[in-house]
Design a protein around this motif. Structure first.
Motif, PDB file in Angstrom:
ATOM      1  N   LEU A 267      14.878  16.396  -5.969  1.00 33.37           N
ATOM      2  CA  LEU A 267      13.711  15.887  -5.505  1.00 33.37           C
ATOM      3  C   LEU A 267      12.391  15.134  -6.865  1.00 33.37           C
ATOM      4  N   GLU A 268      12.758  15.704  -7.626  1.00 32.73           N
ATOM      5  CA  GLU A 268      11.350  15.341  -9.127  1.00 32.73           C
ATOM      6  C   GLU A 268      11.792  13.895  -8.324  1.00 32.73           C
ATOM      7  N   THR A 269      12.357  13.218  -8.597  1.00 28.77           N
ATOM      8  CA  THR A 269      12.295  11.411  -8.294  1.00 28.77           C
ATOM      9  C   THR A 269      11.852  11.327  -7.464  1.00 28.77           C
ATOM     10  N   ASP A 270      11.933  11.544  -5.928  1.00 28.67           N
ATOM     11  CA  ASP A 270      11.658  10.854  -5.092  1.00 28.67           C
ATOM     12  C   ASP A 270       9.736  11.357  -5.369  1.00 28.67           C
ATOM     13  N   GLU A 271       9.642  12.627  -5.791  1.00 28.38           N
ATOM     14  CA  GLU A 271       7.782  13.490  -6.105  1.00 28.38           C
ATOM     15  C   GLU A 271       7.080  11.853  -6.798  1.00 28.38           C
ATOM     16  N   SER A 272       7.525  11.669  -8.330  1.00 32.28           N
ATOM     17  CA  SER A 272       7.855  10.746  -8.351  1.00 32.28           C
ATOM     18  C   SER A 272       7.392   9.726  -8.480  1.00 32.28           C
ATOM     19  N   GLN A 273       8.635   8.907  -7.636  1.00 34.59           N
ATOM     20  CA  GLN A 273       8.480   7.640  -7.161  1.00 34.59           C
ATOM     21  C   GLN A 273       7.403   7.706  -6.272  1.00 34.59           C
ATOM     22  N   PHE A 274       7.111   8.597  -5.043  1.00 36.30           N
ATOM     23  CA  PHE A 274       5.481   8.710  -3.589  1.00 36.30           C
ATOM     24  C   PHE A 274       4.860   8.501  -5.044  1.00 36.30           C
ATOM     25  N   ALA A 275       4.651   9.224  -6.476  1.00 34.33           N
ATOM     26  CA  ALA A 275       2.945   9.358  -6.865  1.00 34.33           C
ATOM     27  C   ALA A 275       2.711   7.903  -6.981  1.00 34.33           C
ATOM     28  N   ALA A 276       4.035   7.504  -7.636  1.00 38.24           N
ATOM     29  CA  ALA A 276       3.110   5.956  -8.176  1.00 38.24           C
ATOM     30  C   ALA A 276       3.676   4.786  -7.296  1.00 38.24           C
ATOM     31  N   LEU A 277       3.630   5.076  -6.095  1.00 32.94           N
ATOM     32  CA  LEU A 277       3.680   4.549  -4.643  1.00 32.94           C
ATOM     33  C   LEU A 277       2.262   4.504  -4.213  1.00 32.94           C
ATOM     34  N   ALA A 278       1.902   6.261  -4.877  1.00 31.55           N
ATOM     35  CA  ALA A 278       0.239   6.457  -3.763  1.00 31.55           C
ATOM     36  C   ALA A 278      -0.724   6.157  -5.063  1.00 31.55           C
TER      37      ALA A 278
ATOM     38  N   ARG B  68      -3.933   3.457  -3.997  1.00 33.14           N
ATOM     39  CA  ARG B  68      -5.178   3.553  -4.792  1.00 33.14           C
ATOM     40  C   ARG B  68      -5.498   2.651  -5.402  1.00 33.14           C
ATOM     41  N   ALA B  69      -5.479   1.675  -6.030  1.00 34.88           N
ATOM     42  CA  ALA B  69      -5.528   1.099  -6.515  1.00 34.88           C
ATOM     43  C   ALA B  69      -6.517  -0.302  -6.375  1.00 34.88           C
TER      44      ALA B  69
ATOM     45  N   ALA C  49      -9.277   0.330  -4.168  1.00 39.77           N
ATOM     46  CA  ALA C  49     -10.139   0.702  -4.982  1.00 39.77           C
ATOM     47  C   ALA C  49     -10.529  -1.089  -5.006  1.00 39.77           C
ATOM     48  N   ASP C  50      -9.771  -1.955  -4.823  1.00 40.01           N
ATOM     49  CA  ASP C  50      -9.758  -3.200  -5.730  1.00 40.01           C
ATOM     50  C   ASP C  50     -10.620  -4.123  -3.523  1.00 40.01           C
ATOM     51  N   GLU C  51     -10.190  -3.202  -2.787  1.00 42.37           N
ATOM     52  CA  GLU C  51     -10.605  -3.340  -1.986  1.00 42.37           C
ATOM     53  C   GLU C  51     -11.961  -2.915  -1.131  1.00 42.37           C
ATOM     54  N   ARG C  52     -11.884  -2.265  -1.625  1.00 42.53           N
ATOM     55  CA  ARG C  52     -13.732  -1.155  -1.476  1.00 42.53           C
ATOM     56  C   ARG C  52     -14.425  -1.960  -2.994  1.00 42.53           C
ATOM     57  N   ALA C  53     -14.181  -2.741  -3.957  1.00 47.97           N
ATOM     58  CA  ALA C  53     -15.112  -3.288  -4.007  1.00 47.97           C
ATOM     59  C   ALA C  53     -14.971  -4.317  -3.442  1.00 47.97           C
ATOM     60  N   LYS C  54     -14.944  -4.996  -2.239  1.00 50.13           N
ATOM     61  CA  LYS C  54     -14.620  -6.658  -1.825  1.00 50.13           C
ATOM     62  C   LYS C  54     -15.766  -6.298  -0.609  1.00 50.13           C
TER      63      LYS C  54
ATOM     64  N   SER D 288      -7.758   7.738   4.165  1.00 48.57           N
ATOM     65  CA  SER D 288      -7.363   9.177   4.852  1.00 48.57           C
ATOM     66  C   SER D 288      -5.520   9.264   5.363  1.00 48.57           C
ATOM     67  N   GLN D 289      -5.251   8.548   6.152  1.00 44.40           N
ATOM     68  CA  GLN D 289      -4.003   8.108   6.146  1.00 44.40           C
ATOM     69  C   GLN D 289      -3.087   8.257   5.225  1.00 44.40           C
ATOM     70  N   LEU D 290      -3.395   7.159   3.861  1.00 42.73           N
ATOM     71  CA  LEU D 290      -2.667   8.090   3.049  1.00 42.73           C
ATOM     72  C   LEU D 290      -3.075   9.419   2.107  1.00 42.73           C
ATOM     73  N   ASN D 291      -3.825   9.819   2.482  1.00 43.32           N
ATOM     74  CA  ASN D 291      -3.493  11.114   2.419  1.00 43.32           C
ATOM     75  C   ASN D 291      -3.300  11.812   2.866  1.00 43.32           C
ATOM     76  N   THR D 292      -3.265  11.902   4.182  1.00 42.32           N
ATOM     77  CA  THR D 292      -3.014  12.463   4.929  1.00 42.32           C
ATOM     78  C   THR D 292      -1.130  12.441   5.240  1.00 42.32           C
ATOM     79  N   LEU D 293      -0.592  11.458   4.337  1.00 42.79           N
ATOM     80  CA  LEU D 293       1.092  11.136   4.316  1.00 42.79           C
ATOM     81  C   LEU D 293       1.464  11.624   2.961  1.00 42.79           C
ATOM     82  N   ALA D 294       0.373  11.942   1.703  1.00 42.25           N
ATOM     83  CA  ALA D 294       1.020  12.231   1.101  1.00 42.25           C
ATOM     84  C   ALA D 294       0.943  14.071   1.010  1.00 42.25           C
ATOM     85  N   ASP D 295       0.352  14.823   2.325  1.00 42.70           N
ATOM     86  CA  ASP D 295       0.459  16.000   2.476  1.00 42.70           C
ATOM     87  C   ASP D 295       1.987  16.482   2.370  1.00 42.70           C
ATOM     88  N   GLU D 296       1.860  14.736   4.279  1.00 41.80           N
ATOM     89  CA  GLU D 296       3.338  15.799   4.830  1.00 41.80           C
ATOM     90  C   GLU D 296       4.381  15.388   4.270  1.00 41.80           C
ATOM     91  N   TRP D 297       4.558  14.875   2.645  1.00 39.21           N
ATOM     92  CA  TRP D 297       5.236  14.481   1.897  1.00 39.21           C
ATOM     93  C   TRP D 297       5.772  15.677   1.029  1.00 39.21           C
TER      94      TRP D 297
END
Length: 130
Positions: A8-19, A23-24, A27-32, A42-51
């Protein structure tokens, strides 16, 4: 990275890369100055916690299953050892024809039985029954 079950390490690392990629983008959208960003983050953080909860549950399930199989294997091993100790564990062919590779040849079996049951046969058994 959290401790996860093997495979499951691969799944976790893939999820971390997507997250991180998500987030990047946030951050770009926030700058705009996009207003939707807080809800998306908030939704991303919720999904990360569920995962992560899914990964933890999967690891616990795998660990419990492995423990159950170890106990069952130990029981089977003890049963095998008892059978061997009692002389009830045997192996090898069941009869002479199986040793010769003719175990499933009914004609050979029939011919052998006919010869053995013939009281006038050259085997010298006469009418003895075994």
């Amino acid at each position: 990275m959290t401790n996860v079950a093997p495979g499951l390490e691969t799944d976790e690392s893939q999820f971390a890369a997507l997250a991180a990629e998500w987030r990047a983008i946030l951050a770009d959208e926030r700058a705009k100055g996009t207003a939707q960003l807080t809800a998306d983050e908030s939704q991303l953080n919720t999904l990360a916690d569920e995962w992560r909860a899914i990964l933890v549950a999967e690891q616990q399930s795998s660990t419990a299953l492995a423990a159950m199989w170890e106990i069952r294997f130990a029981d089977l091993r003890a049963e095998h050892d008892e059978l061997v100790r009692d002389g009830a564990w045997v192996g090898g062919p069941d009869d002479m024809l199986s040793i010769l590779g003719l175990g499933r040849k009914e004609l050979f079996h029939s011919a052998l039985l006919a010869w053995l049951l013939d009281p006038r046969g050259r085997h010298g058994l006469e009418q003895r029954t075994y």
